[in-house]
Design an enzyme around this catalytic site. Structure first.
Site, PDB file in Angstrom:
ATOM      1  CB  SER A  56      -6.719   5.692   6.589  1.00 35.92           C
ATOM      2  OG  SER A  56      -7.117   5.471   5.271  1.00 35.92           O
ATOM      3  CG  ASP A  99     -10.295   3.637   5.421  1.00 36.75           C
ATOM      4  OD1 ASP A  99      -9.804   4.649   5.945  1.00 36.75           O
ATOM      5  OD2 ASP A  99     -10.008   3.275   4.264  1.00 36.75           O
ATOM      6  NE  ARG A 147      -7.779  11.030   7.024  1.00 33.89           N
ATOM      7  CZ  ARG A 147      -6.987  10.148   6.397  1.00 33.89           C
ATOM      8  NH1 ARG A 147      -7.443   8.960   6.038  1.00 33.89           N
ATOM      9  NH2 ARG A 147      -5.749  10.429   6.148  1.00 33.89           N
ATOM     10  CE  LYS A 207      -7.332   1.779   2.481  1.00 37.12           C
ATOM     11  NZ  LYS A 207      -7.536   3.005   3.227  1.00 37.12           N
ATOM     12  CG  HIS A 221      -2.105   0.896   1.066  1.00 40.24           C
ATOM     13  ND1 HIS A 221      -3.299   0.430   0.551  1.00 40.24           N
ATOM     14  CD2 HIS A 221      -2.303   2.215   1.322  1.00 40.24           C
ATOM     15  CE1 HIS A 221      -4.180   1.418   0.515  1.00 40.24           C
ATOM     16  NE2 HIS A 221      -3.590   2.522   0.974  1.00 40.24           N
TER      17      HIS A 221
HETATM   18  N1  URA Z   1      -4.008   5.807   1.622  1.00 40.88           N
HETATM   19  C1  URA Z   1      -5.006   5.463   2.455  1.00 40.88           C
HETATM   20  O1  URA Z   1      -5.610   4.402   2.311  1.00 40.88           O
HETATM   21  N2  URA Z   1      -5.319   6.301   3.458  1.00 40.88           N
HETATM   22  C2  URA Z   1      -4.681   7.465   3.675  1.00 40.88           C
HETATM   23  O2  URA Z   1      -5.016   8.163   4.606  1.00 40.88           O
HETATM   24  C3  URA Z   1      -3.637   7.829   2.793  1.00 40.88           C
HETATM   25  C4  URA Z   1      -3.309   6.975   1.770  1.00 40.88           C
END
Ligand code: URA
Length: 470
Positions: free
Chosen positions: A198, A176, A183, A202, A97
């Site tokens: 966040s 999220d 956000r 996930k 990620h």
């Molecule tokens: N990627 C995400 O999933 N969340 C964030 O806050 C920033 C990047």
């Protein structure tokens, strides 16, 4: 006040009131785990009004979250919905990620590359956030591609293809889903604790064995100072490690867009070209950085997934999968399995139908000295590739193709970028942003910036965090 600094007895069974938790965070006190769980479950169920959630997010953004609060927020968000259990798949589950970038399309490369090398990749991604693009918005440029799958469908795609890329849903990390969109609209993205929760909510909900994090640094990163980026990387590695997921974080350069394309469809096309084994473009338009970073990240995924002794040998395995077409096959199979029409890649130009196109030229001769990549990202979003309001559709055909990299020597009148917008009216703002974001100087810029500047694993991450909070 009790010894932990909380203004309330955390063992009390009295009901929580969101107004109290907003005021508490606003005044700089730390929330305990039960209070955080209350906020998160209200976000997931919709029981807390958006204006109160927004106020709490802004208080958290301004005051910051402690390590304990960050951990509690991450775990509560992870547990806010159903969780995926990859154990039945019989292979190590690994993912990657990124903390968010411009032109960052590595997910489309690393997921099939790692899957081709023996791990499974259950990837839960997000939409465009702030100035950065979203993996889900890009994938939805493929007609029919479904990003909202049930857990059974998610498992079936991974079983068949080795990887699947989906989004948060009302069932999967719903907290999220709600907080991410909020956000994006309330200027509360750029905070290490909120980003950590966040991203990891996930990733941990996907039941991963191992995780590779790409923490962006430079002018296009959410966190601008090198120290803040290091802190975010160490925070995520330690938090995920404590939750039982082997994790490494690479700090990588986002001082210019990654590769040539930034937008939706055009990013997929660039990724698929590289998956076809096409050598990266050369000269000022080179996208060798995209190929290299994808192989490095895939190498780490393969290594942490126990399919290579070192990240370097993982890189070699990934490069073989790139060149022999096995990763491309997996990517196209995944698109098909998620309802997408993979035939659109056969004639990518014919499918690309932007409302308006314009070439943006160099206004003087010299060298590309600097790029304000955040401004470039906003330029991309304003072509129509991003959204103004949550839930709005994005234009799959909008975006910007960059023709010159940082350091390139350019002649006045030379194309620096091609703008693809929803309509001619949506060219004006991106054009103005590009003019401000790109600095042309008379003398060549200094030394090239390293693609990967630092790597955190659990050992150095924990030490870094201890020193940082001391
Ligand atoms: N990627 C995400 O999933 N969340 C964030 O806050 C920033 C990047």
């Amino acid at each position: 006040m009790n010894p932990s600094g909380n203004s309330r007895d955390s063992t009390s069974s009295a009901p929580f009131h969101m107004i109290d938790l907003i005021r508490k965070k606003r005044d700089g006190a730390a929330l305990d785990a039960r209070e955080i769980e209350f906020v998160v479950s209200g976000a997931a169920s919709g029981a807390i009004p958006l204006e109160q959630l927004a106020a709490w997010l802004m208080a958290a953004w301004i005051r910051g979250l402690t390590l304990d609060e960050t951990r509690a927020l991450t775990m509560a968000m992870r547990d806010s919905g159903e969780k995926f259990s990859p154990a039945r798949l019989g292979k190590t589950a690994v993912d990657k990620h990124s903390s968010g970038g411009v032109g960052d399309k590595t997910s489309f490369l690393v997921a099939p590359l790692a899957a081709a090398c023996g791990v499974v990749v259950p990837m839960i991604s997000g939409r465009a956030l702030g100035h950065t693009g979203g993996t889900l918005d890009k994938l939805e440029a493929i007609p029919g591609y479904r990003t909202a799958l049930s857990l059974a469908e998610f498992e079936a795609v991974i079983q068949k293809c080795g990887c699947s890329i989906v989004g948060q849903t009302p069932a999967l990390v719903p907290a999220d889903r709600a907080l991410y969109a909020l956000r994006d609209r309330t200027g509360t993205v750029e905070n290490p604790g909120l980003i950590c929760a966040s991203i990891l909510s996930k990733k941990l909900a996907a039941g991963l064995d191992a995780l590779v994090l790409d923490v962006k640094t430079g002018s296009g990163a959410f966190l601008r100072s090198e120290k803040d980026c290091e802190f975010l990387a160490a925070l995520m590695v330690a938090t995920a490690g404590a939750a039982g997921t082997r994790t490494a974080a690479l700090l990588t350069d986002m001082g210019q867009p990654l590769g040539r394309a930034a937008g939706n469809w055009i990013e997929l096309v660039e990724a698929v070209e590289l998956l076809r084994g096409t050598r990266p473009a050369e000269g000022p338009e080179s996208n060798a950085d995209l190929r290299e970073l994808s192989l490095i990240l895939a190498g780490w995924m393969i290594h942490l997934g126990s399919q290579a002794d070192t990240p370097e040998s993982g890189y070699e395995r990934a490069e073989t999968a790139l060149m022999n077409g096995s990763a491309l096959r997996i990517f196209l199979e995944m698109v098909d399995a998620q309802g997408g029409d993979a035939r659109v890649f056969e004639d990518a130009d014919a499918f690309h139908r932007p409302g308006a196109t314009e070439i943006f030229e160099a206004w003087e001769s010299g060298y590309i000295a600097e790029m304000d990549t955040t401004a470039l990202g906003w330029a991309v979003q304003r072509t129509g590739a991003g959204r103004e309001q949550a839930g709005e559709p994005v234009d799959p055909h909008a975006g910007i193709l960059f023709h010159a990299r940082r350091g390139a020597e350019v002649e006045r009148g030379q194309p620096l970028a091609t703008l693809y917008a929803t309509s001619a009216a949506r060219l004006e703002e991106p054009r103005a942003l590009l003019r401000k974001a790109i600095l042309i100087s008379k003398s060549p810029p200094g030394a090239a910036v390293a693609l990967v500047s630092r790597i955190f694993t659990r050992e150095n991450a924990e030490k870094f965090l201890q020193d940082a909070v001391r």
